[in-house]
Each structure stands twice: as structure tokens, then as C-alpha cells.
Design a protein around this motif. Sequence first.
Motif, PDB file in Angstrom:
ATOM      1  N   LEU A 172      11.750 -43.065  23.121  1.00  0.00           N
ATOM      2  CA  LEU A 172      12.089 -44.423  23.797  1.00  0.00           C
ATOM      3  C   LEU A 172      12.674 -45.330  22.780  1.00  0.00           C
ATOM      4  O   LEU A 172      13.874 -45.971  23.210  1.00  0.00           O
ATOM      5  CB  LEU A 172      10.808 -45.041  24.423  1.00  0.00           C
ATOM      6  N   LEU A 173      12.595 -45.501  21.506  1.00  0.00           N
ATOM      7  CA  LEU A 173      13.197 -46.277  20.668  1.00  0.00           C
ATOM      8  C   LEU A 173      14.295 -46.002  20.286  1.00  0.00           C
ATOM      9  O   LEU A 173      15.366 -46.683  20.408  1.00  0.00           O
ATOM     10  CB  LEU A 173      12.173 -46.390  19.264  1.00  0.00           C
ATOM     11  N   GLN A 174      14.783 -44.571  20.052  1.00  0.00           N
ATOM     12  CA  GLN A 174      15.903 -44.202  20.098  1.00  0.00           C
ATOM     13  C   GLN A 174      17.077 -44.197  21.052  1.00  0.00           C
ATOM     14  O   GLN A 174      18.160 -44.866  20.997  1.00  0.00           O
ATOM     15  CB  GLN A 174      16.015 -42.835  19.522  1.00  0.00           C
ATOM     16  N   GLU A 175      16.509 -44.300  22.431  1.00  0.00           N
ATOM     17  CA  GLU A 175      17.122 -44.440  23.506  1.00  0.00           C
ATOM     18  C   GLU A 175      17.588 -45.757  23.613  1.00  0.00           C
ATOM     19  O   GLU A 175      18.930 -46.252  24.147  1.00  0.00           O
ATOM     20  CB  GLU A 175      16.499 -43.819  24.759  1.00  0.00           C
ATOM     21  N   ALA A 219      10.671 -40.361  30.996  1.00  0.00           N
ATOM     22  CA  ALA A 219      10.117 -41.625  31.113  1.00  0.00           C
ATOM     23  C   ALA A 219      11.103 -42.805  31.437  1.00  0.00           C
ATOM     24  O   ALA A 219      12.119 -42.661  30.790  1.00  0.00           O
ATOM     25  CB  ALA A 219       9.314 -41.945  29.982  1.00  0.00           C
ATOM     26  N   ARG A 220      10.534 -43.684  32.282  1.00  0.00           N
ATOM     27  CA  ARG A 220      11.347 -44.820  32.571  1.00  0.00           C
ATOM     28  C   ARG A 220      11.594 -45.912  31.546  1.00  0.00           C
ATOM     29  O   ARG A 220      10.685 -46.049  30.754  1.00  0.00           O
ATOM     30  CB  ARG A 220      10.849 -45.869  33.661  1.00  0.00           C
ATOM     31  N   ILE A 221      12.814 -46.375  31.083  1.00  0.00           N
ATOM     32  CA  ILE A 221      13.084 -47.075  29.999  1.00  0.00           C
ATOM     33  C   ILE A 221      12.505 -48.507  30.358  1.00  0.00           C
ATOM     34  O   ILE A 221      11.931 -49.009  29.330  1.00  0.00           O
ATOM     35  CB  ILE A 221      14.459 -47.100  29.577  1.00  0.00           C
ATOM     36  N   VAL A 241      14.356 -42.141  29.766  1.00  0.00           N
ATOM     37  CA  VAL A 241      14.799 -41.367  28.552  1.00  0.00           C
ATOM     38  C   VAL A 241      14.098 -40.146  28.547  1.00  0.00           C
ATOM     39  O   VAL A 241      13.129 -39.846  29.185  1.00  0.00           O
ATOM     40  CB  VAL A 241      14.258 -42.097  27.331  1.00  0.00           C
ATOM     41  N   TYR A 242      14.863 -39.025  28.196  1.00  0.00           N
ATOM     42  CA  TYR A 242      14.389 -37.635  28.053  1.00  0.00           C
ATOM     43  C   TYR A 242      13.918 -37.100  26.899  1.00  0.00           C
ATOM     44  O   TYR A 242      14.557 -37.324  25.823  1.00  0.00           O
ATOM     45  CB  TYR A 242      15.382 -36.662  28.811  1.00  0.00           C
ATOM     46  N   TYR A 243      12.764 -36.421  26.578  1.00  0.00           N
ATOM     47  CA  TYR A 243      12.401 -35.656  25.508  1.00  0.00           C
ATOM     48  C   TYR A 243      11.543 -34.721  25.955  1.00  0.00           C
ATOM     49  O   TYR A 243      10.919 -34.343  26.924  1.00  0.00           O
ATOM     50  CB  TYR A 243      11.743 -36.749  24.726  1.00  0.00           C
ATOM     51  N   LEU A 257      10.807 -34.384  20.690  1.00  0.00           N
ATOM     52  CA  LEU A 257      12.376 -34.024  20.448  1.00  0.00           C
ATOM     53  C   LEU A 257      13.049 -34.953  21.571  1.00  0.00           C
ATOM     54  O   LEU A 257      12.871 -34.690  22.618  1.00  0.00           O
ATOM     55  CB  LEU A 257      12.823 -32.707  20.340  1.00  0.00           C
ATOM     56  N   TRP A 258      13.811 -35.907  21.099  1.00  0.00           N
ATOM     57  CA  TRP A 258      14.711 -36.603  21.845  1.00  0.00           C
ATOM     58  C   TRP A 258      15.806 -35.927  22.413  1.00  0.00           C
ATOM     59  O   TRP A 258      16.510 -35.097  21.613  1.00  0.00           O
ATOM     60  CB  TRP A 258      15.166 -37.858  21.187  1.00  0.00           C
ATOM     61  N   ILE A 259      15.798 -35.872  23.665  1.00  0.00           N
ATOM     62  CA  ILE A 259      17.143 -34.977  24.128  1.00  0.00           C
ATOM     63  C   ILE A 259      18.052 -35.818  24.456  1.00  0.00           C
ATOM     64  O   ILE A 259      18.267 -36.478  25.613  1.00  0.00           O
ATOM     65  CB  ILE A 259      16.558 -34.368  25.581  1.00  0.00           C
ATOM     66  N   ASN A 260      19.106 -36.114  23.606  1.00  0.00           N
ATOM     67  CA  ASN A 260      20.184 -36.748  23.710  1.00  0.00           C
ATOM     68  C   ASN A 260      21.536 -36.034  24.121  1.00  0.00           C
ATOM     69  O   ASN A 260      21.201 -34.760  23.813  1.00  0.00           O
ATOM     70  CB  ASN A 260      20.426 -37.858  22.387  1.00  0.00           C
ATOM     71  N   ALA A 261      22.792 -36.680  23.890  1.00  0.00           N
ATOM     72  CA  ALA A 261      23.963 -35.856  24.218  1.00  0.00           C
ATOM     73  C   ALA A 261      24.188 -34.762  23.091  1.00  0.00           C
ATOM     74  O   ALA A 261      24.653 -33.774  23.414  1.00  0.00           O
ATOM     75  CB  ALA A 261      24.964 -37.033  24.301  1.00  0.00           C
TER      76      ALA A 261
END
Length: 1002
Positions: A883-886, A698-700, A679-681, A600-604
Motif C-alpha cells: 500500500l505504501l509503495q502504491e 485492497a482499496r487505496i 493496490v494489488y499484491y 509482493l507488490w504486483i506493480n507494472a
Amino acid sequence: MPALLDEYLIPGTDPDIAERYRTLATRARDAVFGAFEEEYVVLDTETTGLASEHDSLIEIAAAIVCGPEITARFSTFVDPGRPIPPFITELTHITDADVRDAPSARTAVAELAAFVGERPLIAHNASFDWAFIAASASVDSPLADRSRWIDSVELSRIALPRMREHKLQTLSEAFGAPPSTHRAIDDVEALARLWRIMLVALSDLPAGLVALMAQLFPATDWPLRPVLAQVAGAMGGMEAQNFSLAKARQARERARPKRQKVDAQELDGGIQPLISLDEHELASLFAPGGLLETMYEHYEPRAEQLEMAREVACALSTNTHRAIEAGTGVGKSMAYLLPLALFATRNHVSCGVATKTNSLLDQLMYAELPRLDAALPDGLSYVALKGYDHYPCLRKLMHLTRADRSYENTAAPTLLASLLSFVCTSAWGDLDPLSLHFGELARFEVVASAEDCLKRKCRYYQHCLLHGARRAAAEADIVVTNHALLFCDVMASGGILPPIRQWVVDEAHGVEDEARKQLTLLVEARSMKATLDGLLSTTGTLASLRLSAANLAGASLLIGRIDGVRDEAASLPVLNESFFSYLKELSELAQQSDYNRVDLWINAHNRDTAPWGMLASAGLSFARRLEVFFKSLQDIVSLASQFEELSEATGDLAGLAAELKGALDALNLILDGGDHDYVYYAELDRRPETQRDRLVAARIDIGTVLLDEFFPNEMSVCFTSATLAAGEDFGYFARGCGLDRLPSERWRAVQLHSSYDYERNMAIYVPRDLPEPRTHGYRDALEHLLYEVHVALGGSVLTLFTNRRDMEAAFDQLRGPLAEAGVTLRCQTRGFNARRLRDEFLADRATSLFALRSFWEGFDAPGDTLRCVIIPKLPFTRPTDPLLQERGLTDGDTWRHYSLPEAVIDLKQAAGRLIRSSTDSGALILADTRLLTKGYGRIFLDALPSQQRHILDTDDIAEALRSGQQRDASSRISTHTPPSAVVPNHPSRHPSTIQAERKKGL
């Protein structure tokens, strides 16, 4: 037999240990073991499957053994009450006709019980056989008593720690025992012989060690305990107190060559001139009659190999960098090792090689470098070095021998005994070759750690495998390590590895991922629970420290502080459990799917939901309590450091405190979410009983990190792999590792094509009658293709899937029909040993394999053991990858910049499994019609080494493979094969231009 045994030993086994293993079978014939000359029973079973709850016995065999002799035998088929699955018949050759009139399981087990009587039972993987026997035994039957069953797998791991694996078939082949055939009666004969070999191997261990093993974790029910005690008794007078790990390690250690080394940056700074490599001398070493011809019996000069060696030599001499794609067959290992060795020895510096896989590291350490050492006039010193947690900690092992713990299973005492045996039979080495089953032991309890290592204060420092390797690395010409340690050293600002300024990074297509892994911060349910348990449980480090301090004068303040902190922190395990329960609930935010594991991508958007709000609230409260706890631990470490007697316990506490601080830092970073370099997930498992959930940061942009932290400290780095470019474009790789941000004169990319005749030896087929993946009918059409190809070739087919579900669904549908057609199909199911799969595949041309990502690279099957590779789907990254989404937030075309080139390189890796030598040949089948319908299909096809391509229907492909005839040229996809060429960061240049540039210094 000795030559065959050597194949099964862990590479680097000490010569005297190898010789000892070679004589085991002979010595076992005459060995006497006191009470073990009494009778015992060896047993084996065959079943319809792996689960005793659902499957049934089909054969039982047993033998009564007294000393070296079998005195009685028992064997019976068993009626399973159901048809035997075809793959079981294929494996065991037991048919429905064999069991038709056989006794029921209950009757057969009752007869077995009468045969066994009160004798001890020995079985290889005893828990498996016991489960099936006990299911059909009467409640009061001795056979139902698990404590009577002795597991010979466990004993083999302890007695024979230098074996690559311990399955019955391997041990039988290695020691010349009767063959193991997957028939119970044959396997009993094999195990009866091997059991005595194991006992002799135990008796070879250092004085007192076997007696010490018999006393491990005395509160744990361990069936091997009486075996170890009786062998120790038979050894005579070797009590546990006679064992000294320091003396055992001292007896194992061997002198290594010492060479005084300097930092290469001092050479470049003018303290002494840097000695460059002469291009003409290098050419003579690779020429007919040169050095390499003395190293290899069938050496053939290859222009591509010499070209690569020149590039490496030029990079070393001019302090520049390279990205070298060298196709299979170039001979890249020696192309970089020879110039690297000459540069290191002549300049008195250490040079480094970093690999991604252990298999390549082993090949360099135990094949290529020994050859080079023997061939060079002044020899060559080399050493393998890995990170702390790859090595056992001798202090921790001996600490555990004194622990009075109770475990529910036998994994902990078996592991500890195996590791003690390993360190006493190995001059140096690490844990990677071992098959370790930790059970209820935490890994940090046995491996070395930078945080709790006492270094020179440790009583075992001089005999430590880790520090022994580090001392040797500081004096070695060549240091071989893995990507993980190389980038861990980068993050530690050079505090781990010796000052190495010249590197060759092999298997460099994995550099970005490995560097990102070392830069990743995470909070994990299992590890957090283990850390808190290790600190706060009744047998944890705080309790142990208090116990050790109880008898020390002046320790009252320390004891009081420990008691207070334990009381204050008592609720932390509950808070931890609560926090991770909230984390699991985040899975409701993930896209609906049938998979248990989701990212799960932790986005805004997700940070603004109720589930995240509840998690963040619990997390902030948890973090505050952890912060207070950590500061209290620091106080305790400071107080305890005043007592020399507590140094070991203090070191253990400091190590766990550091683990806690790492998790706390990660938790704060992820909850805040304000650092946009990450990137946070969340990695989540939907199953409520499974605790594998974790939060990840993880570092982008890894390239920027390496540009700032890696390249400024290195004088020359040569990245190499068979797959660095997407076609001829190195942009994706250069962006990932930061080369693209260096001045153009500081690096260049070089592409060297294979010397193999791919046009003749590799045919590529694209079936045109398959629907596109994820569309209606694709799965059925794919299964039809797989069936037809396997039947046409009769086996030797490797199918590489991109996900487990598709693989297992196809396996379930095809293994039965293929078995009826004479093809054995194996599958990389969960928990299946990859090495065992490889060995089974290589052993039988009628065997085929379905496999996942771990087989896409590093899997070698030369010759006709592999005649076809099938790739059902192009290996695109999932669109939901965090990572791709970020990246998509700042890059409007992530698919073209990242997904497409990554998939092209992955496909090249997979295709590379097919041709591993100049005489190999075979077919590559790309079962994804997007290659024909999408514009990007040409990019994939042009990146492959062969232009012999055919677009055909499925049945025509099968017929072409069956007949071995090439199809009409009209069915081919027109394209061209580019010659070996230099692919610069900018426009292409003629090879003569490269020669001129090299003379100028680049």
C-alpha cells in the motif's frame, strides 16, 4: 468460590446457567454415573519441553479412581538423560537433583503400565501426554494405543461451554478443586475432582442431547464417544430422537424490552421535531450528586469527561461530526454513552456504538450499559450485534449431526458437540468468546452466512441467535457492534444494520484499516480448495442435493443437470492446485529475506515478468472454467428452488456458489489490474508444503469511499480514541476516514488530555549508548538493556516488539539468564493464547512478557503488575509495504504523510499500556536512538503525555529504576506539555470560542 467462578464465565451467561455451574462441585460429590463408577485412571506428566521427538519425561503421576474416591496413586520422577532447562525448573520446581537417581523413561513407563492395567486413561490435553508416554512404551503396550486415551479438555469444552477457557488451572480455581501447580501429582488430584464435575455438567444438558453427541460422525474414531454414551445411559431414557433443538432454544430464550423505533432521518425531515439535549441538564448529571455519582461508588467529576459529553451531545443535536482524542482517564465510555442514551430514548431512535475489540464491546455490554440501564428512570434497551459469520447456524449444526463422515482427528466431533452445547445453554450470544478448533471442518459449515441463510423459511428462524439479535437491534435504544459490521453494512448499502443515523465509533484509530479490510477482495488457496471440495466432493453439496432429489417426483431434469455439471467440473480441483502452485513461484520476485512470509507488490514491472505471465495464463484459463461452473450452479439452484423439500440443500448450494463468485470476481479484478482504485499484491509463504498463499486487491483511498457511501447516510458520527492525532495534528486520521473532505462547518477535532498526573507517574528514558536499529551491535546492546532493566525491576516489564524474529531471538538469549536472576520471562510465541499470557503476567510481579502487535493496544494491567514498558524500535511501516509503495506512485512524500504519523499514533498506543489508572506509575523506555539522532525524533517525544524524560546510558537507566530516584534535570529533554485543547481542522481556537460556537449550533 461462586464469586471466583463468575470471573471465569463468558460475560452475559444466563443467570440460571451460572447458578447451575456454581452447584456443580457440590452435586458432583453425590452423583452416580452407572458404569463410570467402575475404575479409571487419571494421568499427568511433566516434561523438558513440548516436543516428544526432542524432549523427555521428568515426572509421571497417575491415580486409580472409583466413583468419587481415589483408590490408588502412582508417582515417580523420571531421569531425562539431560539437564532440565531453567525455565522448566522455574515452572515445575523440579530440579536436576530430583531426577538424578530416578528411573529411565522406559522403566517408569513400564511401571505405569503395570499400575494402569486395562483401565481407561483420562488426561487433560491427552495427545500431549500420550505422545511422551507412547515414545517410551513397548510396541504392544496398551499405553501406546491412542484410542484408550480420553481427553478431558475436549469433554470440558462440551460440558462447560460457558467457561472463558478450559485449562486445568482455570477450572481448578473456578470449581474449588485441588490447585493445579504444574506438578504432575497435584494436577492428577485436580483432574480427578474436575472429571466428575464435567460429567454432572453433561447430565444437565437438554434431554437427548448427550445421546445425540455420542452418535456424531460415527465413522470417526473418537475416544469420548463411549463416555458420552454412558452418561446418556445413566440419564435414563434420553435417546437421541428425544432431542429437539427448537425446544432447547425456546427454553433458553428470554424476553427483551421492546421499544418502537423510527428512522432519525424522518425526525430531521419534519415528521416530528428532533429533541436536542440540554447542556445544563447534561452538566448536572456529571456533577457531584448527579446521576453518575449514583452509578459509581468512588465517582469523581472530571472536567474532560463533561467536555467530551458536551461535544457528543452537541454533535447529536446539530447533525455534525467529531473526531475526539480523549486520553486515558477521561472516562470516554460514559462520556458518550449517557448523551447517546438520552438522545435515543427521547427521540425514539436507535443509536449505535462501534468498537474495534471484543474486550471493549464486552465492557460496554456487561458493565457500563447495565449500570446506565439501572440508573435511568425509564431504563435503557441495548443489544450487541455482529456479522453473520460470528454466529452459529442452527440448521447447519443439525445437518452435520446426520452426516456420516470419517475424520482423521477428533476436532470435528468435539467442535460440533461443543457448539450444540453452547446454543442450548445460551439465550443469545456469538462465537467470538469461544476457543474453536475446526480441524477438518470448514468454518462455513457451521457459521451463518448471508448467502445461504433461509431466513423466514428456516425451521429455526424464530430461535436463531443471529436473527434474534437482529430483531432485538431493530427495537433497541443502543446497538453495540464492531467496526467490521459497521463498514460491511456500508458496503451493503445499509442492508444489515437497523437504520442508525447517530454513531459513536470508539477505538477509532483502527477505522481506516477495518474499512479497508471490508473492501478487500482476495483469492485464497485454502478457501478456494474448501469451496470446491464443499461443492464437488462425494459428501459435498451437489452430491447431497442429488441424494435428496433422488426420491422426488419430477426431479429427473435436476438430477441429470447435477450429474452433468459434476462431470464437467471434475478437473477444477486440479486446475486450482496448478494455479496456486504458479502463485507460490511468485516468491522468487520478492526481495531476498530470511522470512517465510512475504508480501509482493504486483506493480507494472512484476506484471511484465515470466512468473507473472505463467500465473496470469493459468489464472485466465481457470477463471473461464469457474465462470462456466458458476453459471451451471445458478441453473441448478433455479431448478432445485421448485422443490420445497430441497430448500435447505438449495440454500447451502447457493451459499457456496456465492463464495465461488466472490473469488471469481477477485481473480478477474487482480489479473486485469486496470482499476487504479486498488493496490494489488500477493501474500506468499515460501514453504512449499504450506498453502497460505493468496492474491489481494485492497482499496487505496478509504476516505473517498466513506465520503461517498457512509457520511451521506449518517446524521452524526463521533470518532473517538485515546490516539487519533500525531501530536496535535489530526490530518492523518481525517484523511484516512474522509473527514477532511467534508465542509469545515460539518465537523471538528477535539483533543482532551488525560486527567492523570503523567509528570509525576510516568518517566520516559531514552538510552543514548545503543547503536541505531539495523546497525552493527544493536541486538547485543538491546539484550544488555533488556537484561539490566528486568533484573533492576525484578519483573513486571512488558516489551513490545515490532517483529517476531527479533522478539524470539531476544527471548532465546534472555529467558535462561533472567530465570537465574529470579525473573520469569514469557513470550508471545506462535499458537500461545493471548489471554493466558495476560493472566500469567498479571498473576506474578516476577513475570515479564515479550509481545507483539496484539498487545500494543487493548492490554490493561493496572497497578504494579506493570511497572515498565520497553519499545525496542519505533513502529514504522515496512518500506516494502504494498500500500505504501502504491501510494508512492502519486505522492512524493508518503513517509511524512503516512509512515510518520502512523508510527507516532502507534507509539502513543503502546505507551498507553503503562498508565491505566490515576494511581499507576512506571517507566517507558524507548530503545531507539533515532529519537536523538533524527529530526523526526522530536515529533514522537512531543506526542507522548509525559515530559519527564531522561537521556542516559543503559547502566544508569537500570540504576535509576533500581533506586527509584529521579535523575538530575540536566539529563532531561526540554519540551512542554500542551493543555487540553480543541484542535480544529484549521487554526487553534480558545476554549471560550468553542463555547460560543456550540451555542451557534456547531
